[in-house]
Design an enzyme around this catalytic site. Structure first.
Site, short mmCIF file in Angstrom:
data_model
loop_
_atom_site.label_atom_id
_atom_site.label_comp_id
_atom_site.label_asym_id
_atom_site.label_seq_id
_atom_site.Cartn_x
_atom_site.Cartn_y
_atom_site.Cartn_z
CE LYS A 14 46.72 54.18 45.86
NZ LYS A 14 45.18 54.02 45.87
NE ARG A 89 46.19 51.62 51.71
CZ ARG A 89 46.36 50.93 50.34
NH1 ARG A 89 47.74 50.63 49.97
NH2 ARG A 89 45.63 50.54 49.68
NE ARG A 128 41.71 46.15 41.06
CZ ARG A 128 42.33 47.16 41.95
NH1 ARG A 128 43.01 48.12 41.24
NH2 ARG A 128 42.12 47.17 43.13
NE ARG A 134 43.20 43.63 44.13
CZ ARG A 134 43.89 44.75 44.49
NH1 ARG A 134 44.62 45.05 43.57
NH2 ARG A 134 43.68 45.29 45.47
NE ARG A 145 40.54 47.30 48.76
CZ ARG A 145 40.88 47.26 47.69
NH1 ARG A 145 39.80 46.44 46.95
NH2 ARG A 145 41.81 47.71 46.89
P1 AMP Z 1 46.44 48.08 47.19
O1 AMP Z 1 46.84 47.25 46.16
O2 AMP Z 1 47.31 49.41 47.39
O3 AMP Z 1 45.01 48.68 47.34
O4 AMP Z 1 46.63 47.24 48.47
C1 AMP Z 1 45.86 46.09 48.66
C2 AMP Z 1 45.78 45.53 50.26
O5 AMP Z 1 47.06 45.42 50.72
C3 AMP Z 1 45.09 46.88 51.09
O6 AMP Z 1 43.58 46.90 51.22
C4 AMP Z 1 45.61 46.59 52.61
O7 AMP Z 1 45.02 45.23 52.95
C5 AMP Z 1 47.38 46.15 52.03
N1 AMP Z 1 48.11 47.47 52.08
C6 AMP Z 1 48.47 47.98 50.96
N2 AMP Z 1 49.41 48.96 51.21
C7 AMP Z 1 49.26 49.00 52.62
C8 AMP Z 1 49.80 49.86 53.74
N3 AMP Z 1 50.64 50.82 53.37
N4 AMP Z 1 49.33 49.61 54.88
C9 AMP Z 1 48.42 48.71 55.37
N5 AMP Z 1 47.94 47.92 54.51
C10 AMP Z 1 48.27 48.09 53.18
#
Ligand code: AMP
Length: 194
Positions: A14, A89, A128, A134, A145
């Site tokens: 994404k 989300r 990654r 990370r 996740r």
């Molecule tokens: P991502 O890089 O989009 O995978 O986001 C990394 C982490 O940030 C996720 O696993 C959540 O802990 C937090 N996060 C990102 N976007 C959201 C969201 N819309 N709602 C809640 N937590 C989020």
């Protein structure tokens, strides 16, 4: 036609695709994960609030996330359009996004779901973890996740499908091929170049 949401499991690509789409549409890509990570690095209050959830592979509470996104979408550069990556989300975030957009007289134009195979994702994300360090990309956290995604976020596709906004694109394979598929799918459904 410039307000897009990219849905899809973690590791579906994404972030990369949102950045490319945003560039082609001359709008900002807004990634909640990136905003959270930046705040964690800078040690802000928001970062402190988010870090433990992120490290555990849990969602940051809606109250925190919604406030952050509402502020970001009201910034000048996002008023004419955006590509949202990683938001909404949860069902509550869908409602909040509608509310924020209605507040500026706007609504979503398209929601793209990038589909991906979960086993392939585990392989990609654990790689990654090694490459980018990370802390939420270890195999156990990645699997968690994906479970949280399946439970809380995958059902959002049906909400947007009912509204006639959803486009599904295969996110597997070469990144450049995925970009072509995305642009084609959006063009075919009327989003490109408008
Ligand atoms: P991502 O890089 O989009 O995978 O986001 C990394 C982490 O940030 C996720 O696993 C959540 O802990 C937090 N996060 C990102 N976007 C959201 C969201 N819309 N709602 C809640 N937590 C989020």
């Amino acid at each position: 036609m410039s307000r897009l949401v990219l849905l899809g499991p973690p590791g579906a690509g994404k972030g990369t695709q949102a950045a490319r789409l945003a560039k082609s549409m001359s709008v900002p890509a807004v990634s909640t994960g990136d905003i959270f990570r930046r705040n964690v690095t800078e040690g802000t209050e928001l970062g402190v609030a988010a870090k433990s959830y992120m490290d555990a592979g849990e969602y940051v509470p809606d109250s925190v996330t919604n406030t952050m996104v509402a502020e970001r979408l009201r910034e000048q550069d996002a008023l004419d359009g955006f590509v949202l990556d990683g938001y909404p989300r949860t069902a509550e975030q869908v409602t909040e996004l509608d509310r924020v957009l209605a507040g500026v007289g706007a609504s979503l134009d398209r929601v793209v779901e990038l589909t991906a195979d979960f086993d392939e994702i585990v392989t990609r994300l654990t790689k990654r973890s090694t490459d980018q360090g990370r802390s939420d990309d270890t195999e156990g956290v990645v699997r968690h996740r994906l479970e949280v995604y399946a439970e809380q976020t995958a059902p959002l596709a049906a909400i947007y499908d009912d509204r006639g906004l959803l486009v599904r694109v295969n996110g597997m394979g070469d990144m450049d091929d995925v970009t072509v598929r995305l642009l084609d799918a959006l063009g075919a459904s009327g989003a490109r170049g408008t």
